[in-house]
Design a protein around this motif. Structure first.
Motif, PDB file in Angstrom:
ATOM      1  N   LEU A  76      21.304   1.900  36.854  1.00 39.85           N
ATOM      2  CA  LEU A  76      22.233   2.937  36.364  1.00 39.85           C
ATOM      3  C   LEU A  76      23.574   2.292  36.067  1.00 39.85           C
ATOM      4  CD1 LEU A  76      22.916   5.996  35.950  1.00 39.85           C
ATOM      5  CD2 LEU A  76      23.742   5.988  38.303  1.00 39.85           C
ATOM      6  N   GLU A  77      24.055   2.478  34.844  1.00 37.51           N
ATOM      7  CA  GLU A  77      25.337   1.862  34.469  1.00 37.51           C
ATOM      8  C   GLU A  77      26.510   2.802  34.745  1.00 37.51           C
ATOM      9  OE1 GLU A  77      23.406   3.366  32.392  1.00 37.51           O
ATOM     10  OE2 GLU A  77      24.896   4.703  31.537  1.00 37.51           O
ATOM     11  N   HIS A  78      26.337   4.104  34.514  1.00 37.49           N
ATOM     12  CA  HIS A  78      27.442   5.030  34.745  1.00 37.49           C
ATOM     13  C   HIS A  78      26.932   6.458  34.782  1.00 37.49           C
ATOM     14  CE1 HIS A  78      31.538   6.363  35.089  1.00 37.49           C
ATOM     15  NE2 HIS A  78      31.420   7.166  34.051  1.00 37.49           N
ATOM     16  N   VAL A  79      27.606   7.281  35.552  1.00 31.24           N
ATOM     17  CA  VAL A  79      27.320   8.712  35.545  1.00 31.24           C
ATOM     18  C   VAL A  79      28.613   9.457  35.859  1.00 31.24           C
ATOM     19  CG1 VAL A  79      26.632   8.736  37.989  1.00 31.24           C
ATOM     20  CG2 VAL A  79      25.847  10.557  36.476  1.00 31.24           C
ATOM     21  N   ILE A  80      28.770  10.632  35.269  1.00 33.39           N
ATOM     22  CA  ILE A  80      29.922  11.486  35.560  1.00 33.39           C
ATOM     23  C   ILE A  80      30.069  11.638  37.082  1.00 33.39           C
ATOM     24  CG2 ILE A  80      28.451  13.539  35.229  1.00 33.39           C
ATOM     25  CD1 ILE A  80      30.945  15.087  34.383  1.00 33.39           C
ATOM     26  N   PHE A  81      31.332  11.645  37.564  1.00 31.23           N
ATOM     27  CA  PHE A  81      31.561  11.663  39.017  1.00 31.23           C
ATOM     28  C   PHE A  81      32.006  13.047  39.507  1.00 31.23           C
ATOM     29  CE2 PHE A  81      33.310   9.240  42.873  1.00 31.23           C
ATOM     30  CZ  PHE A  81      32.066   8.813  43.283  1.00 31.23           C
ATOM     31  N   ALA A  82      32.225  13.982  38.581  1.00 27.31           N
ATOM     32  CA  ALA A  82      32.466  15.374  38.996  1.00 27.31           C
ATOM     33  C   ALA A  82      31.108  16.044  39.087  1.00 27.31           C
ATOM     34  CB  ALA A  82      33.348  16.090  37.980  1.00 27.31           C
TER      35      ALA A  82
END
Ligand SMILES: *Cc1c(COP(=O)(O)O)cnc(C)c1O
Length: 448
Positions: A76-82
Motif C-alpha cells: 500500500l502506497e497511500h490511503v486517506i487518513f480521515a
C-alpha cells in the motif's frame, strides 16, 4: 551532452540559496549514497557530515530501512487518513509511545517539520478557546529561534535572515530574550550558571502570560541560529512558568529528537515533559517527508465532543500518515530499539569532541567549540577576546564550505559557525577525515 548541473539550473530554483552563487559553484548532482558517503555524477565522494540537512540518521541507503520501504510499496502506497488508517501508522505510535516522555500519547500526523509546528500552534490556540480562555491568543518564542518557514512557523522564529522581509505578514509574537551562553550577559558559562537569563522569561510571563496560549522552544539546541547550546535547567524553569500561567510548552524536537543530543529526545535531559512535541527530520531516518505533533490526553480531550459542538480539530494534510513514510519510521525505531546505536554514538561523541577541541581550539579565530551528542560547532570570530563576530558580508563560512567540498566533505556552515552533525553511525576514521579536511579548509581562508 549537457552536464547534469546545467540541466538542473535550466529549471530548478534551489531552496535557501542565492541562485546567482551557482554560476560559480554549480549544484552538485548526487548519483548515489551509502552510509555516510554521497557520490556525485562524476564519481566524487563526499562525507555527509551534515546528515543531508540534519535528517539522515542511520546512513544513506540503510539496508534495513530500504527493505522496509520496498516491502511496503508493494502492499500500500497511500490511503486517506480521515476515517481510514493503515497498519504502519498504528505500529509507529505503538513503538514511539515506549520512548516518549510519558504524558505524550496522542499523535497528529503531518508531512514536514513546519507543518507540524503550525499544527501544534493551532492545537494550542483552539484548546484554550474551547476551555474557557479565548483571551489566550498569542505565542511566545525565544530570540534566535528557528521553527520552519511557513507563515506561522516563521512568525515564532527569531532569525532575521529568514523572516525580516516577511515581517508585515507575520503574527505578533511575545519574544523572550533567550540564553546566549557563549556571550552570556551575566558573565557565567554553561556549566556553572543557575540560568540567570531565565529572568527574562519570568518578566515576559508576568507581563503577557495571561494572553498567551503557548511557548515554543527548540530544547537545548538552537540549530539554525548557529548550533547555540544551553543547559537543561533552562527548560525546567520554562516548564514551571508554563504551569503557573496555564501556557502550553511546545517542544520543537525536529532537529534534536532521535538521539542527536545523546538521549532519544532533548527534553529527556531536563526530566520534564512538554505539552506538545513536534518531530520530523530523523523520524523517517531522512527517507521521507513526515512529521508528528504529539500531545497529551488533556489537550486531546478538549476537542472530543459531539460533532455538532464544532470542537473537532479540522486540520489536515493530504499525505498525513503516509504508509511508506511510516514504514521507514518503523524501521528506524526497530534499529534504535536495543539502545546500541545511541550508546555507540555517545562513545564516539567523546572522541569526536576531543579531536575537534584538540585541532581547532588553539586557532586565533576559534571563539568557541561547543558540543552536544555528536553535534559539534565551531564559532569563528574576528577577535577571540572581544568575541567580535566577522562581518557577515565576508561570508567566511561559505568560503570554508567551498574549500571543504574540494576535499570531499559537506560542511555547509551557518554564517560564521562551522558545524558537524553527522549520521549517528559515523565511525572514528571518518571523524578524523572530516576534521582534518575542515581544519585545512579553515587554514586556507583564515591562515594558521
Ligand atoms: C528543520 C526544522 C524545522 C522545519 O522543518 P521542515 O521540514 O524543514 O519544514 C523546524 N524546526 C526545527 C528546529 C528545524 O530544525
Amino acid at each position: 551532452m549537457e552536464s547534469w548541473s546545467d540541466r538542473d539550473l535550466k529549471y530548478i530554483w534551489h531552496p535557501c540559496s542565492q541562485m546567482k552563487d551557482y554560476e560559480e559553484l554549480p549544484p552538485i548532482v548526487i548519483d548515489h549514497g551509502e552510509g555516510v558517503y554521497l557520490y556525485d555524477t562524476d564519481g566524487n565522494r563526499y562525507v555527509d557530515v551534515i546528515s543531508s540537512w540534519w535528517c539522515n540518521l542511520l546512513g544513506h541507503c540503510n539496508p534495513i530501512i530500504n527493505a522496509a520501504v520496498k516491502k511496503q510499496i508493494d502492499e500500500l502506497e497511500h490511503v486517506i487518513f480521515a476515517n481510514f488508517s493503515n497498519k504502519r501508522a498504528v505500529e509507529l505510535c505503538e513503538k514511539l509511545i515506549k520512548v516518549l516522555p510519558k504524558s505524550l500519547c496522542k499523535f497528529n500526523f503531518s508531512d514536514n517539520g513546519s507543518a507540524s509546528i503550525e499544527c501544534a500552534m493551532k492545537m494550542s490556540f483552539q484548546y484554550h478557546y474551547q476551555t474557557g480562555n479565548p483571551e489566550k491568543k498569542r505565542f511566545m518564542a525565544l530570540t534566535d529561534a528557528y521553527h520552519g518557514e511557513t507563515i506561522g512557523a516563521l512568525s515564532v522564529g527569531g532569525c532575521d535572515l529568514y523572516s525580516e522581509i516577511y515581517k508585515p505578514m507575520l503574527m505578533d509574537i511575545v519574544r523572550i530574550e533567550g540564553p546566549d551562553c557563549y556571550r552570556c550577559p551575566y558573565g557565567f558559562c554553561r556549566d556553572n550558571c543557575a540560568c540567570e537569563c531565565a529572568v527574562k522569561a519570568e518578566e515576559a510571563f508576568e507581563k503577557f502570560g495571561n494572553e498567551v496560549c503557548a511557548l515554543i522552544v527548540e530544547p537545548l539546541l538552537q540549530g539554525s541560529a548557529g548550533m547555540k547550546i544551553y543547559p537543561s535547567l533552562y527548560l525546567k524553569r520554562l516548564r514551571k512558568l508554563c504551569d503557573e500561567y496555564n501556557v502550553h510548552l511546545i517542544a520543537d524536537e525536529i532537529a534534536t529528537g532521535y538521539g542527536r543530543t545523546g538521549k532519544m529526545f532533548a527534553f529527556d535531559h531536563a526530566e520534564v515533559s512538554p505539552d506538545i512535541m513536534c518531530l520530523s527530520k530523523g523520524l523517517t531516518g531522512g527517507y521521507m517527508p513526515m512529521s508528528l505533533a504529539i500531545t497529551t490526553q488533556d489537550i486531546y480531550d478538549a476537542f472530543y465532543a459531539d460533532y455538532n459542538s464544532g470542537r473537532a480539530f479540522m486540520h489536515s494534510h493530504t499525505y498525513s500518515g503516509n504508509p511508506l513514510a511510516c514504514s521507514a519510521a518503523n524501521a528506524v525505531l526497530d534499529i534504535l530499539a536495543d539502545g546500541s546505536v545511541i550508546k555507540n554514538a555517545n562513545q564516539n561523541a567523546l572522541y569526536f569532541n576531543n579531536i575537534i577541541k584538540e585541532k581547532f581550539s588553539g586557532h586565533k579565530n576559534v571563539g568557541e567549540v561547543r558540543s552536544i551528542g555528536l553535534i559539534n560547532a565551531i564559532e569563528l570570530v574576528k577577535d577571540k577576546t572581544s568575541k567580535e563576530a566577522f562581518d557577515s558580508e565576508l561570508r567566511i563560512g561559505y568560503q570554508i564550505y567551498k574549500k571543504a567540498l574540494k576535499r570531499g566533505v559537506i560542511l555547509r556552515p551557518l554564517g560564521n559557525v562551522i558545524y558537524f552533525n553527522p549520521p549517528l553511525i559515523i565511525g572514528q576514521a571518518d571523524m578524523d577525515y572530516v576534521t582534518d579536511a575542515a581544519l585545512a579548509s579553515l587554514y586556507d581562508i583564515l591562515g594558521r
